[in-house]
Design a protein around this motif. Structure first.
Motif, mmCIF file in Angstrom:
data_model
loop_
_atom_site.group_PDB
_atom_site.id
_atom_site.type_symbol
_atom_site.label_atom_id
_atom_site.label_comp_id
_atom_site.label_asym_id
_atom_site.label_seq_id
_atom_site.Cartn_x
_atom_site.Cartn_y
_atom_site.Cartn_z
ATOM 1 N N ILE A 10 0.727 -1.139 0.077
ATOM 2 C CA ILE A 10 0.036 -0.116 -0.051
ATOM 3 C C ILE A 10 0.849 1.436 -0.036
ATOM 4 O O ILE A 10 0.488 2.418 -0.588
ATOM 5 C CB ILE A 10 -1.227 -0.010 1.200
ATOM 6 C CG1 ILE A 10 -1.955 -1.071 1.019
ATOM 7 C CG2 ILE A 10 -1.654 1.374 1.359
ATOM 8 C CD1 ILE A 10 -2.596 -1.309 2.259
ATOM 9 N N ALA A 11 2.002 1.099 0.804
ATOM 10 C CA ALA A 11 3.070 2.581 0.995
ATOM 11 C C ALA A 11 3.691 2.613 -0.339
ATOM 12 O O ALA A 11 4.351 3.756 -0.460
ATOM 13 C CB ALA A 11 3.758 2.204 2.438
ATOM 14 N N THR A 12 3.917 1.685 -1.289
ATOM 15 C CA THR A 12 4.666 1.949 -2.456
ATOM 16 C C THR A 12 3.909 2.585 -3.453
ATOM 17 O O THR A 12 2.902 2.436 -3.813
ATOM 18 C CB THR A 12 4.929 0.374 -3.039
ATOM 19 O OG1 THR A 12 5.354 -0.405 -2.229
ATOM 20 C CG2 THR A 12 5.665 0.394 -4.305
ATOM 21 N N GLU A 13 4.678 3.662 -3.812
ATOM 22 C CA GLU A 13 4.330 4.666 -4.944
ATOM 23 C C GLU A 13 4.437 3.813 -6.228
ATOM 24 O O GLU A 13 5.393 3.116 -6.366
ATOM 25 C CB GLU A 13 5.054 5.924 -4.890
ATOM 26 C CG GLU A 13 4.572 6.691 -3.494
ATOM 27 C CD GLU A 13 5.041 8.230 -3.388
ATOM 28 O OE1 GLU A 13 4.996 8.735 -4.422
ATOM 29 O OE2 GLU A 13 5.032 8.807 -2.474
ATOM 30 N N GLY A 14 3.620 4.125 -6.998
ATOM 31 C CA GLY A 14 3.774 3.557 -8.483
ATOM 32 C C GLY A 14 3.145 2.253 -8.437
ATOM 33 O O GLY A 14 2.507 1.614 -7.550
ATOM 34 N N ASN A 15 3.169 1.369 -9.455
ATOM 35 C CA ASN A 15 2.567 0.479 -9.881
ATOM 36 C C ASN A 15 3.551 -0.942 -9.600
ATOM 37 O O ASN A 15 3.109 -2.143 -9.838
ATOM 38 C CB ASN A 15 1.770 0.230 -11.124
ATOM 39 C CG ASN A 15 0.290 1.044 -11.048
ATOM 40 O OD1 ASN A 15 -0.170 1.184 -10.178
ATOM 41 N ND2 ASN A 15 0.374 1.661 -12.261
ATOM 42 N N THR A 16 4.678 -0.720 -9.457
ATOM 43 C CA THR A 16 5.745 -1.952 -9.760
ATOM 44 C C THR A 16 5.931 -1.955 -7.880
ATOM 45 O O THR A 16 6.607 -1.300 -7.460
ATOM 46 C CB THR A 16 6.965 -1.532 -10.437
ATOM 47 O OG1 THR A 16 6.448 -1.191 -11.908
ATOM 48 C CG2 THR A 16 7.944 -2.760 -10.346
ATOM 49 N N LEU A 17 5.908 -3.386 -7.543
ATOM 50 C CA LEU A 17 6.433 -3.576 -6.291
ATOM 51 C C LEU A 17 7.681 -4.538 -6.413
ATOM 52 O O LEU A 17 7.972 -5.635 -7.044
ATOM 53 C CB LEU A 17 5.361 -4.947 -5.695
ATOM 54 C CG LEU A 17 3.935 -4.000 -5.440
ATOM 55 C CD1 LEU A 17 2.785 -5.295 -5.251
ATOM 56 C CD2 LEU A 17 3.905 -3.072 -4.560
#
Length: 86
Positions: A10-17
């Motif tokens: 959830i905290a990751t910005e953008g679409n790539t984990l």
């Protein structure tokens, strides 16, 4: 083996984990070959508690990692043992 938590996703910005992308790349090296009609295959398993924003990031990461055949599976709760269904 978990590669990241839902909170981290959830905290990751953008679409790539990135941790997931790295794990998928490591698994890709273990596969014999990619399917000729859409890349590698992956099944995502989740439950109703998984936020859609996280599911979307997981799917995008899989697609970017050449896992073009993405399937979804939903975990269902077992019926109550004491409950009789008719």
């Amino acid at each position: 083996v978990p590669v990241l938590t839902v909170a981290d996703a959830i905290a990751t910005e953008g679409n790539t984990l990135e941790p997931l992308a790295a794990a998928l790349a490591a698994q890709a090296g273990r596969l014999i070959s990619a399917d000729s009609d859409g890349g590698r295959e992956v099944t995502i398993i989740g439950d109703k508690g998984l936020p859609y924003s996280v599911l979307r990031k997981v799917m995008a990461t899989c697609t970017e990692a050449d896992y073009g055949r993405v399937s979804l599976a939903v975990m269902q709760k077992a019926p109550d043992a004491g409950r009789v269904e008719s």
